[in-house]
Every structure is written in structure tokens, then in C-alpha cells.
Design a protein around this motif. Sequence first.
Motif, PDB file in Angstrom:
ATOM      1  N   GLN A   1      -0.637   4.682   0.019  1.00 49.85           N
ATOM      2  CA  GLN A   1      -1.506   5.026   1.133  1.00 49.85           C
ATOM      3  C   GLN A   1      -0.663   5.309   2.367  1.00 49.85           C
ATOM      4  OE1 GLN A   1      -4.446   1.909   1.620  1.00 49.85           O
ATOM      5  NE2 GLN A   1      -5.790   2.823   0.086  1.00 49.85           N
TER       6      GLN A   1
ATOM      7  N   TYR B   1       0.851  -1.201   0.000  1.00 47.83           N
ATOM      8  CA  TYR B   1       0.000   0.000   0.000  1.00 47.83           C
ATOM      9  C   TYR B   1       0.880   1.243   0.000  1.00 47.83           C
ATOM     10  CZ  TYR B   1      -3.700  -3.266   1.254  1.00 47.83           C
ATOM     11  OH  TYR B   1      -4.588  -4.309   1.262  1.00 47.83           O
TER      12      TYR B   1
ATOM     13  N   GLN C   1      -5.147   8.379   0.649  1.00 43.82           N
ATOM     14  CA  GLN C   1      -4.673   7.849  -0.626  1.00 43.82           C
ATOM     15  C   GLN C   1      -3.940   8.942  -1.401  1.00 43.82           C
ATOM     16  OE1 GLN C   1      -5.248   4.592  -2.000  1.00 43.82           O
ATOM     17  NE2 GLN C   1      -3.835   5.249  -3.606  1.00 43.82           N
TER      18      GLN C   1
END
Length: 696
Positions: free
Chosen positions: A172, A169, A216
Motif C-alpha cells: 500500500q 503495508y 493498493q
Amino acid sequence: MRKLLPLIGNPHGSGRSALTCRYRCGDACFHEVPNTSDNEYVGDVIARAYSRRSMLRSAAVVTVATAAGTAVTLGAGGGQPAEAAPSADPKAGSGEAARGLRFKAVAPNTDDRVTVPEGHDQNVVIRWGDPIVKGAPAFNPDKQTAAAQAGQFGYNNDFLSLLPLGGGYERQQLLVANHEYTDENLMFKGYDPANPTREQVEVAWAAHGLGVVVVQEDHRSGKLTAVNRHQLNRRLTATSEFRLTGPAAGSALLKTSADPTGTKVLGTLNNCSGGTTPWGTTLHGEENFNQYFANAGQVTDPAEAARLKRYGVSTGATERKWERFDKRFDCLQEPNESHRFGWVVELDPYDPNSVPRKRTALGRFKHEGAQPRLTEDGRPVVYMGDDERFDYFYKFVSSKQMKRGDSRAAKEHNLTLLDEGTLYVAKLTGDSPAAEVDGSGKLPADGQFDGSGVWIKLATASASGNVSHVEGMTAEEVFVFTRQAGDKVGATKMDRPEDIEPSPRTGRVYVVLTNNTDRGKAGKAGADEANPRNLNKHGQILELAENFDDPAGDGFAWRLFLVAGDPNDASTYFAGFPKDKVSPISCPDNVTFDPHGNLWISTDGNQLGSHDGLFGVATAGERRGELKQFLTVPRGAETCGPLVQDKRVLVAVQHPGEIDGASVEKPQSVWPDGPGKIVRPAVVSVWRKDGKNIGV
């Protein structure tokens, strides 16, 4: 994975509105200064002053004498390469700006928007009321409930931290935010300050505290967007469970009728700035907690009455009237409840089920923030300021070493680092004759406000037993009533110590002193070399140097790095940089560092007629002291929680529209959503339109 116009008629002595002073700090400026000590130390402390000029101005070696009689040899940069001395060349400041500050400075203004440099763009990442927790409803200010607010982003965002998620991720990050205080006038239609309803009070409880939300990244820019209802998203409020840990946990001083163990607290209040630890947690300072507790003036026990007075606890009814709805906010009914606030809170944002801990070993006062660094052997050192006129700044040195890695054992160990160690308070000595510090801000003959300092031990916490180093106080008393301990050992009275941050590059520590318009008034402490201006309305930033590899020592050298105000004012100083080439700045507050080692400063209560803003300043090299304004915030707002990454700058825009006479019905700002919408504090991300790094 843890990876320049004068303000008129403001009795508050700053650019803050009276409305802000009422709700943010309980009108602290109108009350008697809590510190009435004369600070004459009667204990057995040896002055450990040493020359700082050769340490900070040149590459000469400096020897620091310690209390044990040993010596530590430091280079000019505290273990780092020596800085270039400020140039005497009148052309200094011409040419290209310091790396990281290569943007066109934003001019002072009073626009009702976030103003950013040319070539930059921005977006609102998250606002008060945006749903973040699963099941939370969309924000509706006309139908707001406590249950809804408990799952929505809180009010008046302040400190911000961004932590990596990793594990695939990479785009993120985990955003952690403080929610410092509420302004019910700007939250509820028809709000009656004299008669708040239970629902309004419970909404306010739910709007305080901490927030965790995944954000994000946009791969083409620095834009960030909140990921609503992510499994890691979380809200902690004034009624959430917190644990007291460390040397004062379980003390009789912290026990209440609801918690006879003295270890379990409901809520955290007035969280201002904070810090991010090397082991992947966040720290949150409980600041103006005193304003939430009522009736201290009716307490009859002399010792307790004196303690409450020293912490500025409300003598009568509070502004928000919470004591009507929960007896724990009434000092007469729960005399120890206020002692359970004013701590540094540690949160594990990666574990949504964890119970945050209030770390009593770090002392109790009006914490602005708490930013750690590590000694060479891996022990955390945490620097902290007590945001009050004539109060002190502190450090805590852990006796435990951080463990590396992501194992459960390492994590559990690291969550105990701030429970054992020694708490210190700072005493500063100037090196100029007293006659040369006349309160005007005029530099002494040596051309610097500078000197030496000593960290005075207050108490040591350990598993084998706690030790007080303050005559007449037990260790528990020192940790719970830290202000009185500082009084007894003669700590230096400062001009509102706020955020304190060590440079990741040099280890030098920057102590932000926002202002103190009581300095030099009749019966109050006058100017000294560290606080050189009487009626100080603009503030200053202190730079101190310790051993880079071993900041656990008890001696330091200091000098004023920046003396804020209009550059045309003779009393201002920008580390020797030409004053005609810097932005005006007033009332520095929160600070952070960018990847290039520059210090970024947010302001609170600008006294120069412009809105508050964010500024970057070079701390080293030939352009040391070069200060440039990066942005300004909307009407009535304060700039908080700055974060500077390669691709983006984040700020928390706090209390927009908080101007005297403002209400939901009569808004004084239309930010961030335009006319007809309720004014909402929010987090803003700024980036370069061309996709390049900030300031290069």
C-alpha cells in the motif's frame, strides 16, 4: 513510517481550448502581461558570470567565483562523473535505447483514450467524485452536493506523489493529489455561467484543493486501486483551515476582517504542481489564484492597485462569480485576501488531523511547483517557477538542517525547515554575441544556447529578524510581493517557468519553459540566449549546474537542454541527439525523474496537432537527448503529475473533454467510462504486461 499537424485559429497561442483558458488560468493569454518592468537593476550586484562550457561539455575543472570572493571548484558533472559529450557520429542514436526508455514510442495521435506502448496495460486508479472519506456517498453527478464532494476525490487532478506506508503495508502507498481548478460547464447540467447557484459554487469550493488516498498494489502488475474510506484518506478544500507561517505570517499585509491575526486562511486554490520532501511531506504550488478575486480595477489606493495589477488579479467580475457568495473574493471588501494565496503549501499526509501550512519564506507568485533537494550538510534547497509570460524562477535555501529519523522531535523540527532561510531569483547571461541570437532559434556559432547565471538575494528570514536585500522594500513586502522584488533586481524574463526539478543523480536542475507567444512582439522583450525564439509556441527546457554538494551557492552555469517542436523544424534541439530519431514534443510542463536518471516530461497545449502526452528523455551518456513518447491522453485533456517507478507510470489526466462548446449535455469526450457517462478527470496507472520493470 516516512519513507504533426498545424492547429488553426487558436488565439491563445497554444493547443489549449478557449474553455480551458477561461477556467484554468482566467484567460491569462488575453490579458496584458503583468510584468511591464524594464528590469534595469540599479542595486549593487557584482556580475558573477563564469564559463559553463567546460563544465557541461567536458571533464575540465571550472572555478566559480562567489559574491564573497571565495571560489568553488566543480567537475563536469557538478560533483558527479562527467557526462559523455554528444556524439558527432551520424550513426548516433542507432542501437538499443537508453535504459529506462526501451519501449516502442507511441505515435502522435488524436484518439479519445489513454494510448500506451505495445506490451503495456493500464487502469483508472481513481476518478473525480469517487468516495474516499468515511461517510462519503457514491458519486451521482445529477445529485451532487458540497457535503458529498468534500468527501470525494476532487476535480482536475494535477500533481501526484506516492509515499510508502510501511509497517507491514508494503503493498500500500499513500497517493497525494492536487485538485487544480473546476470547469463548471462540464460538472453541472444546465450550467449558466452568468448566474451560478450557491450550491454549484459550494460544490466547486469542495472540488478544489488537495486529496490524500491510500492505494493498493496488485502484486502481479503495476495496477493500483484506491482504498476507499481508509483512515488516512483526506480532502482539503477551498474552505478548509490552513496556517500562514514564516516571515510574513501576522503581517498587516495578510490581515483580514475574518482573520485579524494574519495567520489563518480558509482554503487553497489552483494547486498545480508540487514536490515531495526528504522528510516525508508534500509541497503544493498555488498557481493561477489571481482569477478568483474580483474588482481589482476599482481599487483606488495606487500602491495596492499596482500590486494587484502586477499579479494579474481580475479587474472586474470573475468567471465563477464567487464574490457574490463570499466577500473575501471581492478586493473592494477584503483587499488583503488575495495576498493570502499564491504560496507553497506544505502538507503532512501521514497525519489526517494536521493543519497544512502556507510557507511565506518561499515567496508569493504563481507557483507551478516546488521540488527540494538537500545540501551536503542537510539543508533543503527548493526550486520554483512563476508560471507567467516574462516572469522569473527562484530558489530558497533553508538555514536549518533536516533531522533524520521518525521521532516526534525530528518531525516537529522538520516542519520548520521552510520557515527560515534566503529567497533568491535567477539572472542569466548568455555567452554568445547578441547578433547571433536573432529570434529564429538558430544556434549561435558555438553550437549551444548557453551561459552563466547568478542567484540574486531577495530576502532572508530568521528567528532573530528578517532582512530585505531589495532597496526600497521591507522583508515582508519582498515575501508578499515577490514579483516586484524580482523586477527591482533585474531578474531574467523567461518563457513561462513551470515545473523545476533537480536530478537526484547529478544535481543538475531542469527548468521547464512552456511557451511564450508574446516574446518579440512590439513593446515586449525580444529573444535572448535562454529564450531564443520569438513568438515561442513550443517551449524549451533549461539545464543548469550548481555545486552538487552545495547547491546553496549563488552562481550557476546553464544551457538549453531541449528546444521543443517538430524535429523537422530547424529551430528545435535535442541535446545534440539526431533529430530524426526523437518524438515530436510541444509545450513541456510537469517533469519527474525515473530510477535510471531519465527526465520524463508531460505536455500542456501541444501545438503540433496531436494530443498531449508523456515523454522520457535521456539526460546523460551517449544517448543524451534521446526523447520518446510513452503515452497520449484523451480529447481535450492535459497530461499532469507524472510519476515513474520501477513497475509503473502514473499520470493525472486533467480536463478531458474540455473543448470549446463542450458541456455536460454535449460532451466532447467519452473518457474514462464510455458513452452516456459524464466525463471525469482521473489518475491512470500504466505497467508492463510481462511484469518486468518499465523501459528495461
